[in-house]
Enzyme design. Structure first.
Site, PDB file in Angstrom:
ATOM      1  N   THR A  80       2.901   1.232  -1.850  1.00 16.23           N
ATOM      2  CA  THR A  80       2.583  -0.157  -1.606  1.00 16.23           C
ATOM      3  C   THR A  80       1.486  -0.243  -0.556  1.00 16.23           C
ATOM      4  OG1 THR A  80       4.919  -0.685  -2.003  1.00 16.23           O
ATOM      5  CG2 THR A  80       3.648  -2.320  -0.804  1.00 16.23           C
ATOM      6  N   GLY A  93       6.426   1.406   1.884  1.00 18.37           N
ATOM      7  CA  GLY A  93       7.416   2.455   2.097  1.00 18.37           C
ATOM      8  C   GLY A  93       8.810   2.224   1.588  1.00 18.37           C
ATOM      9  N   GLY A  94       9.010   1.487   0.486  1.00 23.24           N
ATOM     10  CA  GLY A  94      10.320   1.427  -0.165  1.00 23.24           C
ATOM     11  C   GLY A  94      11.429   1.017   0.785  1.00 23.24           C
TER      12      GLY A  94
END
Length: 532
Positions: A342, A424-425
């Site tokens: 992202t 970063g999820g």
């Protein structure tokens, strides 16, 4: 040592310096924060293609002085043909290749919706051709390959054998492009030029949309031009919660914005007085577990949810979760959640308009499919759906997937406006909380709060670990105390890219610093703060 950037005329920050520069150029020409953000979104789609692109989704929070923040949800839904029968015989939706390209790309519709707001309510005047100018230039003439891009090509190429177009784009001549080499994307440049001329709606309901639909069908994706034509970005009201007298905003489902707000509000109730010690790290990690349990049980497409997100932001619910935290011992944490790749970026203009925006392909390079005629790398966001009919996030045609990505914005009690975020999820809510807590609750300088050592509970970037990864700069004493409390600690290097690419902008609106903007970028990224 990076220092906080300070200026008065306008500011943009992004995890790639060319995108930040694109935003600052728009601000210098009189464009507003939304126009700058669109220019940055297009540019970074070209120069950081492993992290985001036209084939992904995005979410926005837009602050206009004196008005309530507004959110834009540009999340694409599953194809009409994407049902359980389509994936019969498979234990899960493939993570790469054409069958992973099953949700509509909403990113361009987010640009379109934001520009409509800019033109109608914010005095936007710059043409679309001007806003896409930097992106077109870098697609046609090339940009220098970053180490992040080169490493991701090297590591992820083995997964892409069934992803049409990947090798042609990222491994020309059979080898991955090297750091500093020129990456040109002529097909993507043509697509951007077409959008500049025909308008952004052409991506969904025009000739370009039909061409994209034909390309998707040709490579074996379930998506069609009809799926594209049905898509519309949504204008939504952000969720909000009070944290120590500050009003913090984030996006509603299908994003994990609820978890980000819960995490901060739970941590605030623990009464931690200073950053960096055991209480700081342990408190945030345990608050993360509380918030993620709610997220993993309930969050998905709001049309299918059976709970009201605001119920979890009510004081009694937050008080109960905070009271459930053992201040000395780690709670069990066996779960691994979704990963993500992202970009988050932000822009502020001299009038005080502020944009916090995030744009994603889900995993690095998404599905890996690069459409040959248009040059678009398509996301794999739909792999977050379950093929279990009883799962709360089961795949259904037209259903929108759960999203890890969510931008954050805050109205601070002293009148400042703060836009902040990260990629970063699972790390996104955690890093957002670290940056906010360090800067706002514990008084650290903005750049110090972004640079400071970070940690990550759970997985991101395809790593299956459920351990607590923490940068070694946090100090041996804190690491030893965490282990003694029962945390499964895995120590990483001092500036590990797995911790994400964070940033923040702060606008002072009152007092002796009125009008001052402050900006921070992440030393773990290729980013910059560009200011006027």
């Amino acid at each position: 040592m990076l220092e906080t950037v300070r200026a008065f005329g306008g500011m943009a920050t992004a995890p790639h310096h060319l995108a930040a520069r694109a935003g600052a150029r728009v601000l210098a020409e009189g464009g507003n924060a939304v126009e700058a953000a669109v220019s940055m979104a297009a540019a970074i789609a070209v120069v950081y293609p492993h992290m985001n692109g036209l084939g992904g989704d995005n979410f926005w929070i837009i602050h206009r002085p004196g008005m309530a923040p507004i959110g834009i949800d540009a999340c694409g839904a599953a194809a009409d043909a994407a049902n359980l029968n389509y994936y019969v015989g498979l234990g899960a939706i493939p993570s790469r290749g054409p069958k992973a390209a099953l949700t509509v790309a909403g990113a361009v519709s987010g640009w379109q919706q934001a520009l409509a707001l800019s033109n109608d309510q914010m005095g936007g005047t710059l043409t679309l051709a001007r806003l896409l100018e930097d992106a077109i230039h870098y697609a046609e003439n090339g940009s220098a390959v970053t180490r992040s891009l080169q490493e991701n090509i090297r590591i992820k190429a083995p997964e892409m054998a069934g992803a049409p177009g990947f090798a042609t784009t990222y491994k020309p001549g059979g080898r991955g492009v090297g750091v500093g080499e020129r990456l040109c994307q002529p097909a993507l440049a043509t697509t951007l030029r077409r959008l500049a001329k025909a308008g952004l709606d052409d991506f969904y309901r025009g000739d370009l949309g039909h061409a994209i639909g034909d390309e998707l069908a040709a490579v074996g994706s379930p998506l069609t031009s009809d799926d594209l034509a049905r898509h519309q970005a949504l204008t939504v009201a952000p969720l909000s919660v009070d944290v120590a007298g500050h009003q913090v905003f984030n996006m509603p489902p299908p994003t994990q914005g609820l978890a980000s707000l819960m995490l901060l509000a739970i941590y605030d109730r623990l009464g931690v007085t200073k950053a960096e010690g055991f209480d700081f790290v342990h408190g945030l990690v345990e608050a993360t577990k509380q918030a993620f349990r709610v997220r993993d049980r309930h969050i998905g497409d709001p049309a299918y949810m059976t709970v009201e997100p605001n119920d979890f932001l009510a004081a009694p619910a937050l008080d109960a979760m905070a009271a459930d935290i053992d201040r000395d011992r780690a709670a069990p944490w066996p779960d691994a959640g979704p990963d993500s790749d992202t970009v988050w970026f932000a822009a502020m203009d001299a009038a005080g308009n502020t944009v916090s925006m995030i744009q994603s392909l889900y995993w690095e390079f998404g599905s890996g499919v690069v459409l040959p005629g248009t040059g678009i790398t398509w996301q794999n966001r739909g792999t977050s759906f379950s093929l279990d009919p009883g799962h709360h996030n089961v795949l259904k045609p037209g259903r929108r997937p759960f999203h890890t990505i969510q931008p954050a914005l805050a109205h601070l009690s002293d009148g400042r406006v703060m836009a902040y975020g990260t990629m970063g999820g699972e790390g996104q809510p955690q890093t957002q909380a670290m940056v906010f807590a360090r800067h706002v609750l514990h008084g650290q300088d903005l750049q110090q709060a972004v640079t400071a050592p970070r940690w990550l509970l759970g997985r991101t970037w395809g790593t299956e670990t459920t351990s607590l990864r923490i940068e070694d700069r946090i100090g041996a004493e804190v690491i030893a105390a965490l282990r003694a409390a029962g945390h499964d600690v895995e120590v990483t290097g001092p500036f590990d890219e797995v911790m994400g690419h964070a940033g923040g902008l702060v606008h002072h609106t009152t007092g002796p610093l009125a009008g001052l903007m402050e900006g921070a970028t992440d030393p773990r990224s290729d980013g910059a703060v560009a200011a006027l």
